[in-house]
Design an enzyme around this catalytic site. Structure first.
Site, PDB file in Angstrom:
ATOM      1  N   TYR A 141       0.834  -1.199   0.000  1.00  0.00           N
ATOM      2  CA  TYR A 141       0.000   0.000   0.000  1.00  0.00           C
ATOM      3  C   TYR A 141       0.871   1.252   0.000  1.00  0.00           C
ATOM      4  O   TYR A 141       0.594   2.209  -0.731  1.00  0.00           O
ATOM      5  CB  TYR A 141      -0.905  -0.013   1.230  1.00  0.00           C
ATOM      6  CG  TYR A 141      -1.793   1.205   1.363  1.00  0.00           C
ATOM      7  CD1 TYR A 141      -2.957   1.327   0.617  1.00  0.00           C
ATOM      8  CD2 TYR A 141      -1.469   2.231   2.250  1.00  0.00           C
ATOM      9  CE1 TYR A 141      -3.779   2.435   0.737  1.00  0.00           C
ATOM     10  CE2 TYR A 141      -2.273   3.346   2.378  1.00  0.00           C
ATOM     11  CZ  TYR A 141      -3.428   3.447   1.619  1.00  0.00           C
ATOM     12  OH  TYR A 141      -4.236   4.554   1.745  1.00  0.00           O
ATOM     13  N   LYS A 145       0.897   4.260  -2.879  1.00  0.00           N
ATOM     14  CA  LYS A 145       0.603   5.674  -2.628  1.00  0.00           C
ATOM     15  C   LYS A 145       1.783   6.574  -3.000  1.00  0.00           C
ATOM     16  O   LYS A 145       1.583   7.723  -3.406  1.00  0.00           O
ATOM     17  CB  LYS A 145       0.187   5.873  -1.171  1.00  0.00           C
ATOM     18  CG  LYS A 145      -1.188   5.300  -0.863  1.00  0.00           C
ATOM     19  CD  LYS A 145      -2.251   5.932  -1.768  1.00  0.00           C
ATOM     20  CE  LYS A 145      -3.633   5.380  -1.557  1.00  0.00           C
ATOM     21  NZ  LYS A 145      -4.641   6.002  -2.434  1.00  0.00           N
TER      22      LYS A 145
END
Length: 243
Positions: A141, A145
């Protein structure tokens, strides 16, 4: 106020739903998005107020392309809030990076682009080596991002007529954030709405990383043009679509 037509991806619930609701209340034309018909049915309250609904699973590249083609056939968009995202599992890279990249590359017309980042991007690795873009396994994750924040900066650099920014909405109590998340859900969607629609001079800037209405300094690699170019080349090769 100038009325804008704004797409909010991933708007069936959470921050996307809140942003779409708020933009509708402000008088804007809003396009909402859900990943399947079942979730789209939950958008009836917004469509009854005039929102247009598009449906497509952003974990699937063909679905992203279909949604982009449908939107290109309709009334032009003024802005896109790239809100759709997942926290974990094999869809992390397809939804968090591939989908916003393809939507950016394929959609014609939007002059404002807002990408949802996260403070987790500071833990991301500025390398595309070994990344599983197709979701065969769980992706990082934090990496996703960092990539999407760098994508926002790259678009700002390469498309001078477009306002492109990244927003950290905070850790807010949504389905993704969990019920005990400490930040304010109301504040969590205001900055992206402002960047997508406001004529405030600060909102008419590009290449920023924002948190609750303030521009902050992102991870050092975000504005590294070599990293941006490597990322764009990788995504172009992976998708067969050049930005």
């Amino acid at each position: 106020m100038i009325v804008s037509r704004i797409l909010v991806t991933g708007s069936a619930d959470g921050l996307g739903r809140a942003a779409a609701d708020s933009l509708l209340s402000a008088g804007h034309e809003v396009v909402v998005h859900a990943r399947n018909p079942e979730r789209a049915a939950g958008l009836d309250a917004l469509s009854d107020r005039g929102a247009h609904v598009v449906v497509g699973d952003f974990a699937e590249r063909d679905a992203v392309r279909r949604v982009a083609a449908e939107l290109n056939d309709g009334k032009p968009l003024d802005a896109v809030i790239h809100n759709a995202g997942v926290w974990s599992g094999p869809a992390v890279m397809p939804v968090n990076v591939i989908a916003p990249y393809l939507v950016t590359a394929l959609l014609r017309g939007p002059r404002r682009l807002v990408y949802l980042s996260s403070s987790s991007h500071f833990d991301g690795r500025p390398s595309t080596d070994g990344v599983d873009w197709r979701g065969g396994k769980a992706g990082s994750y934090s990496d996703s991002k960092l990539f999407v924040t760098a994508l926002a900066a790259a678009v700002a650099r390469l498309r001078p007529g477009v306002l492109s920014n990244a927003v950290d909405p905070g850790w807010v109590p949504t389905k993704m954030g969990g019920p005990n998340a400490p930040d304010d859900l109301e504040l969590g969607h205001r900055t992206q709405e402002w960047l997508a629609s406001s004529d405030d001079p600060q909102a008419l800037t590009t290449g920023g990383y924002w948190y609750y209405g303030e521009q902050l300094e992102p991870h050092g690699s975000v504005h590294d043009e070599d990293f941006q170019d490597r990322l764009l080349r990788t995504l172009a090769e992976e998708t067969g679509t050049v930005l």
